[in-house]
Each structure stands twice: as structure tokens, then as C-alpha cells.
Design a protein around this motif. Structure first.
Motif, mmCIF file in Angstrom:
data_model
loop_
_atom_site.group_PDB
_atom_site.id
_atom_site.type_symbol
_atom_site.label_atom_id
_atom_site.label_comp_id
_atom_site.label_asym_id
_atom_site.label_seq_id
_atom_site.Cartn_x
_atom_site.Cartn_y
_atom_site.Cartn_z
ATOM 1 N N THR A 85 0.293 -1.203 -0.036
ATOM 2 C CA THR A 85 -0.145 0.214 -0.396
ATOM 3 C C THR A 85 0.386 1.284 0.055
ATOM 4 O OG1 THR A 85 -1.464 1.183 0.791
ATOM 5 C CG2 THR A 85 0.108 0.242 2.596
ATOM 6 N N GLY A 136 -7.568 -4.875 -9.237
ATOM 7 C CA GLY A 136 -8.702 -4.457 -10.623
ATOM 8 C C GLY A 136 -8.834 -4.779 -11.646
ATOM 9 N N ASN A 204 -3.786 13.922 -5.445
ATOM 10 C CA ASN A 204 -4.337 13.249 -5.380
ATOM 11 C C ASN A 204 -5.170 14.644 -3.989
ATOM 12 O OD1 ASN A 204 -2.743 12.868 -3.466
ATOM 13 N ND2 ASN A 204 -3.873 11.797 -2.020
ATOM 14 N N SER A 235 -5.141 10.906 -12.905
ATOM 15 C CA SER A 235 -6.202 11.451 -12.425
ATOM 16 C C SER A 235 -6.149 12.705 -11.764
ATOM 17 C CB SER A 235 -7.137 10.457 -11.754
ATOM 18 O OG SER A 235 -7.813 10.831 -10.948
ATOM 19 N N GLN A 238 -10.136 13.713 -7.406
ATOM 20 C CA GLN A 238 -10.702 13.778 -6.358
ATOM 21 C C GLN A 238 -10.916 15.635 -6.126
ATOM 22 O OE1 GLN A 238 -7.663 12.570 -2.794
ATOM 23 N NE2 GLN A 238 -8.342 10.480 -3.928
ATOM 24 N N HIS A 272 -5.319 7.777 -7.949
ATOM 25 C CA HIS A 272 -6.151 7.249 -7.007
ATOM 26 C C HIS A 272 -7.051 7.231 -7.475
ATOM 27 C CE1 HIS A 272 -2.599 8.875 -4.942
ATOM 28 N NE2 HIS A 272 -3.218 8.139 -4.008
ATOM 29 N N ILE A 273 -7.591 6.835 -8.608
ATOM 30 C CA ILE A 273 -8.956 6.041 -9.405
ATOM 31 C C ILE A 273 -8.893 4.502 -8.638
ATOM 32 C CG2 ILE A 273 -9.276 7.994 -10.675
ATOM 33 C CD1 ILE A 273 -8.421 6.101 -12.436
ATOM 34 N N GLN A 274 -10.556 3.844 -8.699
ATOM 35 C CA GLN A 274 -10.965 2.722 -8.934
ATOM 36 C C GLN A 274 -10.452 1.929 -10.736
ATOM 37 O OE1 GLN A 274 -14.614 1.473 -8.321
ATOM 38 N NE2 GLN A 274 -14.033 -1.001 -7.790
ATOM 39 N N ASP A 275 -10.161 0.840 -10.477
ATOM 40 C CA ASP A 275 -8.892 0.274 -11.923
ATOM 41 C C ASP A 275 -8.275 1.033 -12.781
ATOM 42 O OD1 ASP A 275 -10.734 -1.994 -12.122
ATOM 43 O OD2 ASP A 275 -12.913 -0.884 -11.985
#
Length: 302
Positions: A85, A136, A204, A235, A238, A272-275
Motif C-alpha cells: 500500500t 482491479g 490526489n 487523475s 478528487q 488515485h482511481i478505481q481500476d
């Protein structure tokens, strides 16, 4: 210009991958889940002794975390390293990483967010890394990156917030970057040099627009961004809907990116996004803004 000079070899079935926690501690199930995923690819997984230690928000003491990392860096049986992590703490151990051992036996590091501090160490050693995670929808692509020397193609999402900063043009160069705050904090600690490279950037919302402004100002005024040939913008989602006295993150980023005067491709599903997409750092890339695509060469060879 810094380029990858020490290329890890492609992994083969039976090779060993280590799971470490150089920053914050993960949920208890995470290292085991990562190990199961890796072993489903025909690889062997080992979990570092201190991967689940707790010391506040850190995965144990600095000494324990760097000992875990250096042990796997020095072990010729370990062929790749996965950070369990991000969170906070990897920057604290940067000066103690055994760079000589890494240069002598290069192996890919996989992680993102706070792990950007360690990506900088690997990059300074001339060893490529993978910015991302094995979780993911794109997990199998990570397998192909490690075991097949696959090329990475990332298509931009025109509906993502950062897509609004897309310009035009095309750029080629080694890709490097990651989390904005961690890159800015690395100035003066790691030799951060992006001359003739494509700058990968994801942000983020750890703080307000002032943090974004300060970090980019530090990178520009330090000279770290001198000679950048393009920007691959991941990304910033956020910050959607967030304003500070009439400005949004688009205004803050636009001010700095416009000053660089290079092609910018936003909307990349990185960060910092899903998948999230996982991309190699330190290898040759093509930023084709006009066709909304980033193409990155493999991180390893035969």
C-alpha cells in the motif's frame, strides 16, 4: 538526460516476488491477497517479516521497513518487489535504500502514491518501475508487463476532469513522474531530473489548491522540470466540484502546465482511481496527444 540503464529480466514461472510495506500498514488481508494473485500467475510470493507491523500510521519502525526492503533488494532469488500500500512513510527511508545492490541486481518495484518516493530512488539508479497496482480490472496487464515484456497502451478518457487540460501535438522520451506532492518533496533529496522526458503527473486531494500550486512551483523553480518534452496527466478527479475563491484545480494546473509550453494529454486513467492503469516508469514512451494515447515500452528484457 537520464534513461533506463539497468533493465530487469522478464519473470518466468517459478520466480519469486516479494511483498513489502515501506510506507503505511495495509489491511491485514492485503499481503495475503497479493500473494494469491501473484501465485495464480505461476510465480512464488513471499511476504516480508514486517509487512503488517503497526507503529502509528507506519508499517513498523523506519529501521524495520528499510530492512525488509533492502533484504529483498539484496536477495538474488527475488525478481520483483510489490508495495502492499502507499499512505505515508516511504520518504523517510529513502536515504537508507541499498542503491548499490539495486544497480547490481535490478528488479522492478510496483506501487504508486507515497511509493513515488521510492520510484525516484529506482529511477536515480537507472532501474525501471511500475506505477500502479496489481488489483482491479487491469491486473492481468501487470502480469504481462512482468512476464511477457508487454507494451502498455493507455487511451485517454475524454470525460475525465484532467482531459480539459489536453492540448495538441506529440512527444517522445522516457516516462517518469507520479504523485505530485511526493515528487515535489523529493527535490533536494533525490536527483530528480526530467530533461528530455515525459512528465507523468497525478494529483490526489490531500489538501487544497495551494498545495498543488506550491508543489508545482517547487518543481519548476528547482529546475526539475527544465527540458520536459510533454506531460501525461492522470487523475485529478478528487478535486471535482472543489473551488477556492473562484479557481478550480484546472486553473491552478493550467497556469503551470501552460508555462512549460509542451504537449499535454489529460484524461489518463492513472493514479488515485478505481481500476487504475499501471504504466512503466523509466522506459521510452510516445505521448500522442492528437490521438489521445500514451504508449510505453516494457520495463524488462530477456
Amino acid at each position: 538526460m537520464r534513461a533506463t540503464t539497468r533493465e530487469p529480466r522478464t519473470l518466468v514461472p517459478g520466480d519469486t516476488v516479494a511483498i513489502v510495506s515501506p510506507a503505511s500498514w495495509p489491511e491485514d488481508s492485503v499481503p495475503g491477497w497479493i500473494a494469491q494473485q501473484v501465485e495464480s500467475w505461476g510465480l512464488r510470493a513471499v511476504i516480508a517479516p514486517h509487512a503488517l507491523d503497526h507503529r502509528g500510521y507506519l508499517a513498523g519502525t523506519d529501521a524495520a521497513r528499510v530492512a525488509d526492503l533492502n533484504t529483498v533488494v539484496r536477495d538474488p532469488a527475488i525478481r520483483a518487489v510489490i508495495a502492499s500500500t502507499g499512505g505515508c512513510g516511504s520518504f523517510r527511508i529513502v536515504p537508507e535504500v541499498d542503491v548499490d545492490a539495486l544497480r547490481a541486481d535490478p528488479k522492478v518495484l510496483i506501487g504508486y502514491s507515497d511509493i513515488t518516493a521510492l520510484h525516484c530512488v529506482w529511477d536515480a539508479a537507472g532501474v525501471p518501475t511500475l506505477h500502479g497496482a496489481i488489483a482491479g480490472a487491469h491486473a492481468d496487464h501487470v502480469r504481462r508487463l512482468l512476464m511477457e515484456g508487454a507494451q502498455t497502451i493507455v487511451d485517454a478518457d475524454a470525460d475525465a476532469l484532467s482531459a480539459e487540460l489536453t492540448t495538441a501535438g506529440r512527444a517522445e522520451g522516457a516516462l517518469f513522474g507520479g504523485n505530485l506532492e511526493m515528487l515535489a518533496r523529493s527535490v533536494g533529496v533525490v536527483d530528480l531530473d526530467l530533461e528530455a522526458r515525459i512528465f507523468l503527473l497525478e494529483v490526489n486531494r490531500a489538501a487544497g489548491l495551494g498545495m498543488v500550486d506550491r508543489a508545482l512551483t517547487q518543481l519548476r523553480h528547482s529546475g526539475a522540470l527544465d527540458g520536459v518534452v510533454g506531460v501525461a496527466l492522470g487523475s485529478i478527479d478528487q478535486f471535482a466540484g472543489y473551488e477556492d475563491r473562484g479557481w478550480t484545480v484546472l486553473d491552478t494546473l493550467g497556469d503551470h502546465l501552460d508555462a512549460l509550453g509542451v504537449p499535454v494529454l489529460g484524461g489518463l486513467p492513472i493514479g488515485h482511481i478505481q481500476d487504475l492503469d499501471t504504466v512503466p516508469l523509466g522506459t521510452h514512451a510516445v505521448l500522442d496527444v492528437d490521438h489521445a494515447r500514451l504508449t510505453v515500452a516494457a520495463p524488462s528484457g530477456t
